[in-house]
Design a protein around this motif. Structure first.
Motif, PDB file in Angstrom:
ATOM      1  N   MET A   1      14.980   2.616  16.547  1.00  0.00           N
ATOM      2  CA  MET A   1      14.086   2.094  15.865  1.00  0.00           C
ATOM      3  C   MET A   1      14.454   2.352  14.033  1.00  0.00           C
ATOM      4  N   ARG A   2      14.394   0.564  13.960  1.00  0.00           N
ATOM      5  CA  ARG A   2      14.902   0.262  12.357  1.00  0.00           C
ATOM      6  C   ARG A   2      14.420   0.882  11.741  1.00  0.00           C
ATOM      7  N   PRO A   3      14.534   0.966  10.066  1.00  0.00           N
ATOM      8  CA  PRO A   3      13.448   1.271   8.991  1.00  0.00           C
ATOM      9  C   PRO A   3      12.816  -0.200   8.818  1.00  0.00           C
ATOM     10  N   PHE A   4      11.516  -0.462   8.021  1.00  0.00           N
ATOM     11  CA  PHE A   4      11.015  -1.116   7.837  1.00  0.00           C
ATOM     12  C   PHE A   4      10.065  -0.840   6.508  1.00  0.00           C
ATOM     13  N   ALA A   5       9.811  -2.476   5.655  1.00  0.00           N
ATOM     14  CA  ALA A   5       8.675  -1.844   4.929  1.00  0.00           C
ATOM     15  C   ALA A   5       7.323  -2.463   5.279  1.00  0.00           C
ATOM     16  N   PHE A   6       6.643  -1.418   4.661  1.00  0.00           N
ATOM     17  CA  PHE A   6       5.133  -1.518   5.423  1.00  0.00           C
ATOM     18  C   PHE A   6       3.788  -1.793   4.165  1.00  0.00           C
ATOM     19  N   SER A   7       2.818  -2.965   4.137  1.00  0.00           N
ATOM     20  CA  SER A   7       1.996  -3.166   3.349  1.00  0.00           C
ATOM     21  C   SER A   7       0.836  -3.549   4.005  1.00  0.00           C
ATOM     22  N   ARG A   8      -0.299  -4.018   3.678  1.00  0.00           N
ATOM     23  CA  ARG A   8      -1.161  -3.817   3.870  1.00  0.00           C
ATOM     24  C   ARG A   8      -1.829  -5.281   3.094  1.00  0.00           C
ATOM     25  N   ALA A   9      -2.610  -6.534   3.624  1.00  0.00           N
ATOM     26  CA  ALA A   9      -2.822  -7.805   3.507  1.00  0.00           C
ATOM     27  C   ALA A   9      -4.671  -7.262   2.891  1.00  0.00           C
ATOM     28  N   PRO A  21      10.683 -14.885   7.328  1.00  0.00           N
ATOM     29  CA  PRO A  21      10.725 -15.219   8.029  1.00  0.00           C
ATOM     30  C   PRO A  21      11.252 -13.734   9.298  1.00  0.00           C
ATOM     31  N   THR A  22      10.901 -12.950   8.466  1.00  0.00           N
ATOM     32  CA  THR A  22      11.671 -11.450   9.082  1.00  0.00           C
ATOM     33  C   THR A  22      10.541 -10.966   9.163  1.00  0.00           C
ATOM     34  N   VAL A  36       9.056  -3.241  19.100  1.00  0.00           N
ATOM     35  CA  VAL A  36       9.811  -2.480  18.347  1.00  0.00           C
ATOM     36  C   VAL A  36      10.480  -1.568  18.186  1.00  0.00           C
ATOM     37  N   LYS A  37       9.708  -0.612  18.731  1.00  0.00           N
ATOM     38  CA  LYS A  37      10.853   0.758  19.689  1.00  0.00           C
ATOM     39  C   LYS A  37      11.280   0.399  20.683  1.00  0.00           C
ATOM     40  N   LEU A  38      11.625  -0.606  20.999  1.00  0.00           N
ATOM     41  CA  LEU A  38      12.151  -1.069  21.948  1.00  0.00           C
ATOM     42  C   LEU A  38      13.866  -2.070  21.551  1.00  0.00           C
ATOM     43  N   ASP A  39      13.410  -1.926  20.136  1.00  0.00           N
ATOM     44  CA  ASP A  39      14.926  -2.901  20.116  1.00  0.00           C
ATOM     45  C   ASP A  39      14.452  -3.547  20.308  1.00  0.00           C
ATOM     46  N   VAL A  40      14.070  -4.563  20.331  1.00  0.00           N
ATOM     47  CA  VAL A  40      13.936  -6.464  21.254  1.00  0.00           C
ATOM     48  C   VAL A  40      13.830  -6.762  19.534  1.00  0.00           C
ATOM     49  N   MET A  41      12.238  -7.143  19.046  1.00  0.00           N
ATOM     50  CA  MET A  41      11.739  -7.162  17.779  1.00  0.00           C
ATOM     51  C   MET A  41      12.286  -6.017  16.520  1.00  0.00           C
ATOM     52  N   ARG A  42      13.216  -7.001  15.155  1.00  0.00           N
ATOM     53  CA  ARG A  42      13.105  -5.989  14.306  1.00  0.00           C
ATOM     54  C   ARG A  42      12.904  -6.787  12.763  1.00  0.00           C
ATOM     55  N   PRO A  43      11.326  -6.852  12.621  1.00  0.00           N
ATOM     56  CA  PRO A  43      11.250  -7.119  11.535  1.00  0.00           C
ATOM     57  C   PRO A  43      11.776  -6.166  10.097  1.00  0.00           C
ATOM     58  N   THR A  44      11.615  -6.520   9.353  1.00  0.00           N
ATOM     59  CA  THR A  44      12.009  -5.793   8.004  1.00  0.00           C
ATOM     60  C   THR A  44      10.915  -5.898   7.865  1.00  0.00           C
ATOM     61  N   ALA A  45       9.926  -6.326   7.857  1.00  0.00           N
ATOM     62  CA  ALA A  45       8.502  -6.024   7.021  1.00  0.00           C
ATOM     63  C   ALA A  45       7.695  -6.224   7.954  1.00  0.00           C
ATOM     64  N   LEU A  46       6.320  -4.719   7.903  1.00  0.00           N
ATOM     65  CA  LEU A  46       5.378  -5.616   8.914  1.00  0.00           C
ATOM     66  C   LEU A  46       3.553  -5.275   7.643  1.00  0.00           C
ATOM     67  N   HIS A 202       6.297 -20.567  20.314  1.00  0.00           N
ATOM     68  CA  HIS A 202       4.678 -21.384  20.068  1.00  0.00           C
ATOM     69  C   HIS A 202       5.093 -22.461  18.491  1.00  0.00           C
ATOM     70  N   ASP A 203       4.384 -22.677  18.657  1.00  0.00           N
ATOM     71  CA  ASP A 203       4.074 -23.398  16.759  1.00  0.00           C
ATOM     72  C   ASP A 203       3.362 -23.022  16.534  1.00  0.00           C
ATOM     73  N   LEU A 204       3.474 -21.843  15.597  1.00  0.00           N
ATOM     74  CA  LEU A 204       3.137 -20.959  14.267  1.00  0.00           C
ATOM     75  C   LEU A 204       4.730 -21.289  13.292  1.00  0.00           C
ATOM     76  N   ARG A 205       4.586 -21.602  11.927  1.00  0.00           N
ATOM     77  CA  ARG A 205       5.280 -21.535  11.277  1.00  0.00           C
ATOM     78  C   ARG A 205       5.596 -20.161   9.851  1.00  0.00           C
ATOM     79  N   ASP A 206       6.520 -20.210   9.585  1.00  0.00           N
ATOM     80  CA  ASP A 206       7.230 -18.524   8.967  1.00  0.00           C
ATOM     81  C   ASP A 206       6.124 -18.916   7.939  1.00  0.00           C
ATOM     82  N   GLY A 207       6.352 -17.777   8.120  1.00  0.00           N
ATOM     83  CA  GLY A 207       4.238 -17.002   7.270  1.00  0.00           C
ATOM     84  C   GLY A 207       3.156 -17.653   7.526  1.00  0.00           C
TER      85      GLY A 207
END
Ligand code: SF4
Length: 334
Positions: A1-9, A21-22, A36-46, A202-207
């Protein structure tokens, strides 16, 4: 698993300005964390959105039902409004996953869940959806679980949701919030066919995040049924499923709504089959004609030809049960 930043909205506006976008939003995490654990999705921030005020179900003045994005699948399935006016949705939710997963999974997360194509979840396999331009190992591989409707040369992965099949039949609108404000998208236009860009799902834009899904007003008087056919009786994805709703006008069908799951690349509304049902007697021959129409464009692969027959049978059985329920409703209101 790759490192990522974590925050709460801490507010919807705050979440809607996480524009990288990531970055990815996480609520129940029942799909995202696996990938994420399978390395299929690689977000830099959650960005954790669990504390946002999006957990209400409310009846609107125009008869529609507004469902907050963070309402869990369990709470939605057992909500009094859903059980009373949208039983097909309650049935579909309870047919999905397991109790533990339904307790965690959210309404918006269910809409956003990814395909269960095994090649998508294996970073060593060729998969245009995960790695655009790499090919599709499913086309000439084991494709028993794949789509017979809505596929393309580039991708034939099935959309895995049960809930979304019921919502496709009911009709709904998604409310999306992003850096440029709020907008609405019809449920049937949110998920995209794979075409030559299967990585755009899907029809979802960045952010942007989904804040609510509003169901159309229920058919009245009506009956409905969700039928899911699968390899084992629980904790299994559909080989074919059908959400059906009917209203009756005496012996004839007034309105009809039919959607399929387990056989198509997105939740699959069968508009031509619905049109063919209107004004017809509520009997098996009408349902069989509708099923033939619904599957007329099916394109089976090497291992999934059986799905065409199975989907037709699912339509006939779901419509038969919906008609029975509609008859009871009609009698009770006479
Ligand atoms: Fe990937 Fe789609 Fe092919 Fe599966 S069917 S391997 S998800 S491109």
């Amino acid at each position: 698993m790759r490192p990522f930043a974590f925050s709460r909205a801490d507010s919807v506006d705050h979440a809607a300005h996480q524009t990288a976008p990531t970055a990815a939003f996480v609520a129940g995490g029942t799909t995202l964390l696996d990938l994420v654990k399978l390395d299929v999705m690689r977000p830099t921030a959650l960005v954790d959105i669990n504390t946002l005020p999006l957990k209400r179900v409310e009846r609107l003045d125009d008869g529609r039902l507004k469902i907050g994005a963070l309402v869990t699948n369990t709470d939605l399935a057992h909500h009094e409004e859903v059980k009373a006016h949208y039983p097909v949705l309650s049935q579909a939710l309870l047919a999905g996953a397991s109790t533990q997963l339904r307790n965690m999974a959210t309404t918006a997360g269910n809409v956003m869940q990814r395909t269960r194509c095994p090649y998508y979840r294996d970073p060593a396999a060729a998969c245009n959806r995960r790695a655009p331009g790499s090919g599709c190992d499913a086309r000439d591989g084991i494709n028993r679980m794949h789509a017979v409707l809505g596929g393309s040369t580039d991708c034939v992965a099935v959309h895995p949701s049960d809930m979304c099949v019921a919502m496709a039949a009911i009709g709904a609108t998604l409310t999306l919030k992003g850096p440029d404000g709020e907008r609405e998208v019809a449920f049937g236009e949110f998920h995209r066919l794979p075409g030559d860009t299967p990585h755009i799902e899907h029809d979802l834009r960045d952010g942007e995040l989904i804040t609510a899904i509003t169901l159309d007003a229920p058919l009245v008087p009506a009956g409905s049924h969700y039928l899911k056919l699968r390899d084992r009786a629980s904790y299994e994805f559909a080989l074919a499923s059908c959400a059906a709703q009917l209203s009756l006008d005496g012996e004839l069908i007034g309105e009809a709504r039919v959607a399929l799951g387990g056989v198509a690349t997105k939740p699959w509304r069968c508009a031509e089959a619905e049109a063919a049902l209107v004004g017809q007697p509520a009997e098996i021959a009408s349902f069989e004609r509708a099923a033939e129409i619904a599957l007329a464009d099916a394109r089976p692969l090497a291992h999934n030809g059986f799905k065409v027959t199975l989907a037709k049978q699912a339509i006939v059985r779901a419509l038969r049960e919906a008609a029975r329920c509609a008859g009871e409703t009609q009698e009770a209101s006479a």
